[in-house]
Write an enzyme that holds these catalytic residues in place. Structure first.
Site, PDB file in Angstrom:
ATOM      1  N   ALA A 205      46.808  52.119  24.471  1.00  0.00           N
ATOM      2  CA  ALA A 205      46.867  51.456  25.969  1.00  0.00           C
ATOM      3  C   ALA A 205      45.333  50.970  25.992  1.00  0.00           C
ATOM      4  O   ALA A 205      44.638  51.630  26.679  1.00  0.00           O
ATOM      5  CB  ALA A 205      47.212  52.422  26.922  1.00  0.00           C
TER       6      ALA A 205
ATOM      7  N   THR B  66      39.812  54.444  33.083  1.00  0.00           N
ATOM      8  CA  THR B  66      40.658  54.768  31.879  1.00  0.00           C
ATOM      9  C   THR B  66      42.399  54.752  32.466  1.00  0.00           C
ATOM     10  O   THR B  66      42.655  54.147  33.335  1.00  0.00           O
ATOM     11  CB  THR B  66      40.581  56.216  31.251  1.00  0.00           C
ATOM     12  OG1 THR B  66      41.427  56.093  30.037  1.00  0.00           O
ATOM     13  CG2 THR B  66      40.649  57.334  32.257  1.00  0.00           C
ATOM     14  N   ASN B  67      43.307  55.184  31.418  1.00  0.00           N
ATOM     15  CA  ASN B  67      44.662  55.176  31.896  1.00  0.00           C
ATOM     16  C   ASN B  67      45.398  56.314  31.417  1.00  0.00           C
ATOM     17  O   ASN B  67      44.620  57.465  30.964  1.00  0.00           O
ATOM     18  CB  ASN B  67      45.583  53.889  31.493  1.00  0.00           C
ATOM     19  CG  ASN B  67      45.149  53.942  29.874  1.00  0.00           C
ATOM     20  OD1 ASN B  67      45.779  54.656  29.263  1.00  0.00           O
ATOM     21  ND2 ASN B  67      44.650  52.694  29.260  1.00  0.00           N
ATOM     22  N   ARG B  68      46.729  56.496  31.547  1.00  0.00           N
ATOM     23  CA  ARG B  68      47.114  57.770  31.545  1.00  0.00           C
ATOM     24  C   ARG B  68      47.872  58.254  29.881  1.00  0.00           C
ATOM     25  O   ARG B  68      48.418  59.146  29.789  1.00  0.00           O
ATOM     26  CB  ARG B  68      48.379  58.019  32.374  1.00  0.00           C
ATOM     27  CG  ARG B  68      48.219  58.141  33.740  1.00  0.00           C
ATOM     28  CD  ARG B  68      49.379  58.132  34.366  1.00  0.00           C
ATOM     29  NE  ARG B  68      49.181  58.300  35.849  1.00  0.00           N
ATOM     30  CZ  ARG B  68      48.845  59.367  36.547  1.00  0.00           C
ATOM     31  NH1 ARG B  68      48.804  60.746  35.957  1.00  0.00           N
ATOM     32  NH2 ARG B  68      48.852  59.489  38.056  1.00  0.00           N
ATOM     33  N   SER B  69      47.359  57.195  29.074  1.00  0.00           N
ATOM     34  CA  SER B  69      47.993  57.134  27.736  1.00  0.00           C
ATOM     35  C   SER B  69      47.439  58.534  26.971  1.00  0.00           C
ATOM     36  O   SER B  69      45.990  58.681  27.158  1.00  0.00           O
ATOM     37  CB  SER B  69      47.491  56.093  26.807  1.00  0.00           C
ATOM     38  OG  SER B  69      47.916  56.234  25.590  1.00  0.00           O
TER      39      SER B  69
END
Ligand code: FMN
Length: 408
Positions: free
Chosen positions: A269, A203-206
């Site tokens: 994102a 995943t990502n930090r959004s």
């Protein structure tokens, strides 16, 4: 429109008389609420004579058939505080309600505009800076002071903005509140999660905060809003929500919602890549990850777009921010790209604030300095509305010229 004009006790209180006169002159119902200190600078009789309603005495008075400390704020369509002293900003930021003006501000759900005015030393003090930042984060609009001559003959930043500027800014802010009525806006938000196995994801930090703020702002401006989100944040009131997890889910949900939409804002994102073959059972030991690209949702939207539909993409960058965003704008064929430098302090992932540059395919560049994500949302929607209005105008002109040619 019902306007409450708050006046606190600064030397610029005399300029509030002109603010009051201009609001009344523009056809609005104005009630001026003065702090005790303000009454030492300007006479209550002046405001009672110029405003639509007499100046309320204070917290303990009845007002319009109810109690003043709640009634004024509940009935207001707009609250403007000019001047806003350092002392008043501190009480407002702290959530105090010890006089009629501060109580009105806690009660109201109308847009609030504050117009600070004070000596430069006070304006630059960290306490004032932090109070204003806290208010901005809560969606309060600030008309910043200008530089010039201050009380006592000093020079510097802190002089209240001119009454004409205050009135124009406040009225523009209220006018834009319903400029998306009749439109359908689709917004995506949050970072997608791409499964490695039933337990792990990429995943990502959004956080989804910026996308949710856009959905909330679009709904407040009258749009029907579909929010496609992977975020656990609570959904804004009055918005249709579609929860998604992966880039594939996001793709399917956007493909279903976008064809009929007037505006699509891709603030999510979305992962660029995902594990090619997620394991059906939990992997023990080091997994061998083979990655594949995910579908390019934005480029797909641009290919399939119908005439007049406005498409907005987002770019999160850490270097060559604007140049990379410009290339993305051209590559994807969208109308606007909103770029944030996620390495800047207070901007990007998970913050309540953001600072962005909005690039238009028509060459426009709008810079939004650090402010609340809600205010960034409104700045993005201002750009969207400008494009919807331009398209509507072009369609009208084309129809008129076709009709004129026929009549010839
Ligand atoms: C002559 C004079 C001018 C003042 N001008 C300002 C000003 O421009 N800005 C400000 O923040 N405070 C100013 N003050 C201080 C405020 O009046 C004081 O902080 C007061 O408590 C504000 O009360 P209020 O916020 O309830 O209106 C001034 C005080 C005096 C005596």
């Amino acid at each position: 429109m019902r306007i409450v004009l708050g006046v606190s006790g600064g030397i610029a209180a005399y300029k509030a008389v002109e603010v009051c006169r201009r609001f009344v002159g523009a056809g609005h119902e104005v009630t001026a609420v003065l702090t005790d200190a303000a009454r030492r600078f300007v006479g209550e009789a002046t405001f009672s004579a110029l405003a639509t309603n007499p100046v309320p005495e204070g917290l303990w008075q009845r007002w319009d058939g109810g109690i003043a400390h709640t009634r004024l704020g509940q009935r207001a369509d707009l609250v403007v505080v000019a001047p806003a002293t350092a002392d008043f900003l501190a009480r407002y930021a702290a959530g105090m309600a010890d006089d009629l003006l501060s109580a009105t501000l806690l009660v109201t759900r109308a847009p609030v505009v504050v117009c600070p005015a004070m000596h430069t030393e006070m304006w630059e003090h960290p306490a004032v800076v932090e109070n204003l930042l806290a208010l901005r984060r809560r969606g309060v609009h600030v008309v910043p002071p200008e530089s010039g001559t201050l009380a006592g003959g000093d020079e510097g930043a802190g002089r209240m903005a001119e009454p004409a500027t205050i009135v124009a800014t406040a009225l523009a802010l209220s006018a834009r509140r319903c400029d998306l009525t009749g439109t359908h806006v689709v917004v995506s938000a949050g970072g997608t999660r791409e499964p490695i196995d039933p337990v792990r994801v990429i995943t990502n930090r959004s956080s989804g905060k910026q996308g949710h703020a856009i959905a909330e702002a679009a709904a407040a401006r009258g749009a029907r809003v579909t929010l496609v989100t992977s975020s656990a944040l609570s959904a804004p009131a009055g918005v249709e929500v579609v929860h998604v997890e992966s880039a594939a889910d996001m793709h399917a949900a956007i493909a279903a919602a976008a064809p009929g939409a007037d505006v699509v804002v891709m603030a999510a994102a979305v992962a660029d890549f995902r594990p090619k073959a997620p394991a059906a059972q939990k992997v023990h030991g080091l997994p061998e990850l083979v990655l594949e690209p995910t579908p390019d949702i934005l480029a797909g939207l641009a290919e399939a777009r119908r005439p007049g539909q406005v498409l907005v993409g987002f770019a999160a960058e850490t270097q060559d921010v604007v140049a990379r965003a410009r290339r993305k704008l051209e590559r994807k064929g969208v109308d606007l790209v909103v770029v944030n430098d996620v390495s800047a302090p207070g901007a990007g992932f998970d913050h309540d604030t953001n600072e962005v540059t909005i690039l238009g395919a028509d060459g426009s560049v709008a810079v939004v300095p650090l402010t609340s994500k809600r205010q960034v949302a409104d700045a993005i929607l201002d750009e969207v509305v400008a494009r919807l209005e331009r398209d509507a105008r072009d369609t009208r002109d084309a129809r008129d010229s076709k009709r004129d040619t026929k009549e010839d």
